[in-house]
Design a protein around this motif. Structure first.
Motif, PDB file in Angstrom:
ATOM      1  N   HIS A  63      27.642   7.925 -31.097  1.00 18.46           N
ATOM      2  CA  HIS A  63      28.232   7.408 -32.333  1.00 18.46           C
ATOM      3  C   HIS A  63      27.743   5.994 -32.639  1.00 18.46           C
ATOM      4  N   PHE A  64      27.650   5.154 -31.596  1.00 24.47           N
ATOM      5  CA  PHE A  64      27.239   3.766 -31.797  1.00 24.47           C
ATOM      6  C   PHE A  64      25.718   3.611 -31.913  1.00 24.47           C
ATOM      7  N   ALA A  65      24.963   4.610 -31.479  1.00 23.22           N
ATOM      8  CA  ALA A  65      23.500   4.519 -31.538  1.00 23.22           C
ATOM      9  C   ALA A  65      23.028   4.875 -32.950  1.00 23.22           C
ATOM     10  N   LEU A  66      23.237   3.959 -33.880  1.00 24.89           N
ATOM     11  CA  LEU A  66      22.937   4.229 -35.287  1.00 24.89           C
ATOM     12  C   LEU A  66      21.441   4.321 -35.561  1.00 24.89           C
ATOM     13  N   ASN A  69      19.108   4.608 -30.742  1.00 27.34           N
ATOM     14  CA  ASN A  69      18.836   3.728 -29.609  1.00 27.34           C
ATOM     15  C   ASN A  69      19.935   3.867 -28.559  1.00 27.34           C
ATOM     16  N   ALA A  70      20.179   5.114 -28.136  1.00 25.31           N
ATOM     17  CA  ALA A  70      21.242   5.382 -27.175  1.00 25.31           C
ATOM     18  C   ALA A  70      21.004   4.640 -25.852  1.00 25.31           C
ATOM     19  N   ALA A  71      19.741   4.502 -25.437  1.00 28.83           N
ATOM     20  CA  ALA A  71      19.438   3.810 -24.187  1.00 28.83           C
ATOM     21  C   ALA A  71      19.846   2.337 -24.264  1.00 28.83           C
ATOM     22  N   ASP A  72      19.568   1.689 -25.389  1.00 34.52           N
ATOM     23  CA  ASP A  72      19.942   0.284 -25.556  1.00 34.52           C
ATOM     24  C   ASP A  72      21.466   0.116 -25.538  1.00 34.52           C
ATOM     25  N   VAL A  73      22.149   1.022 -26.236  1.00 37.41           N
ATOM     26  CA  VAL A  73      23.610   0.961 -26.272  1.00 37.41           C
ATOM     27  C   VAL A  73      24.182   1.136 -24.873  1.00 37.41           C
TER      28      VAL A  73
END
Length: 320
Positions: A63-66, A69-73
């Motif tokens: 949800h937050f990986a807009l 960029n799921a890895a960064d989140v």
């Protein structure tokens, strides 16, 4: 499971059950011969927290990986968690030394901090703005849209408005809400059609509504009504979903089911009626386009669907 569709509820559950586990840890030294039992219960609670937290963590990361960029989140979340854990160790050590080994002070601090923790987590979960529709959110949007039927463009169905009133504990408490409880999406043919007469009618319905990727049927469920007063049977809508159904088709099916149940609720008793099903379909085809536009313009993601069931079918109608 509902860990994806009801991510807010399970995130809150994880925090609450973890607090229960910590409470049992505090209680264990006072449990006497039940010490082992209390410690085992505390471990079970913490294990439940780990499962729920892990499942919701993956959903919330997406949800937050807009920007995909799921890895960064995930990296930022892990670093923040490590930093907060270190601060907690320091603060906990200072707090423990300030209690002077007094049980009363220890319990006072524990209860006070637990209340703060629950309050903070509740507000944190409440602040989440998830722009995808599950059953609960779709129902709330539907209610607001119908209530503003005279001016659909003015219906306040925005993500923020719905998030403020969305019930968080409903998915965990076997919801007693009328619509949610009585719509079954993705059921088997055996659940949807229970007699030869219904099968013949469903074949007729399929030919009449060609192009739809679902079929639904209205049935009754015995027992006293819990809403609307009086006694009798409650309406149940069973929806068969076809293999090539997309998100829009599921929304169309659920929208028609909501219209159908709304008409049943008005009548205060359920009578199996083909006319009701056909009328609800006509109402759906007439209003769904404006509903869809209103929802999309309000910021909801209609390309993603969090509503579904166990069965999908590749359906071909034979002439026999």
């Amino acid at each position: 499971t509902t860990t994806t569709t009801a991510v807010k509820a399970w995130r809150l559950f994880a925090d609450l059950i973890n607090n229960v586990g910590l409470f049992l840890d505090m209680l264990a030294p006072l449990a006497g011969r039940y010490f082992l039992f209390v410690v085992c219960c505390a471990t079970v609670c913490k294990a439940m927290c780990g499962v729920a937290a892990g499942a919701t963590k993956a959903a919330l990361t997406g949800h937050f990986a807009l920007r995909n960029n799921a890895a960064d989140v995930q990296a930022k979340e892990s670093s923040q968690e490590t930093f907060v854990t270190l601060l907690g160790l320091v603060a906990g050590s200072l707090l423990a030394s300030s209690t002077h080994d007094t049980m009363i002070f220890a319990w006072m601090w524990f209860i006070g901090l637990t209340i703060v923790h629950v309050f903070a987590n509740y507000n944190g979960v409440r602040a989440l703005l998830i722009p995808t529709l599950n059953e609960t959110r779709l129902e709330l949007v539907f209610e607001r849209f119908i209530s503003a039927a005279t001016a659909p463009d003015e219906a306040d169905v925005g993500v923020r408005a719905i998030s403020k009133i969305e019930p968080l504990f409903t998915p965990l408490l076997d919801s007693i809400h009328y619509y949610r409880r009585n719509i079954n999406i993705g059921v088997s043919w055996e659940e949807c059609i229970t007699s030869k007469e219904e099968w013949k009618w469903m074949r007729e319905l399929y030919t009449r509504y060609k192009g739809e990727k679902y079929l639904l049927n209205l049935s009754s469920q015995g027992g006293p009504r819990e809403h609307g007063g009086g006694s009798g049977s409650s309406a149940v809508v069973n929806v068969v979903v076809f293999k090539d159904a997309k998100a829009e088709d599921i929304y169309r099916a659920y929208f028609q089911a909501l219209i159908l149940l709304r008409s049943c609720k008005k009548n205060e008793k359920v009578i199996f009626s083909r006319v009701q099903v056909e009328t609800s379909y006509k109402a759906m085809t007439k209003t769904f386009a404006s509903f869809q536009k209103c929802v999309r313009d309000s910021g909801w993601d209609m390309k993603t669907c969090l509503i579904g069931g166990k069965y999908i079918y590749e359906f071909h109608l034979s002439e026999s």
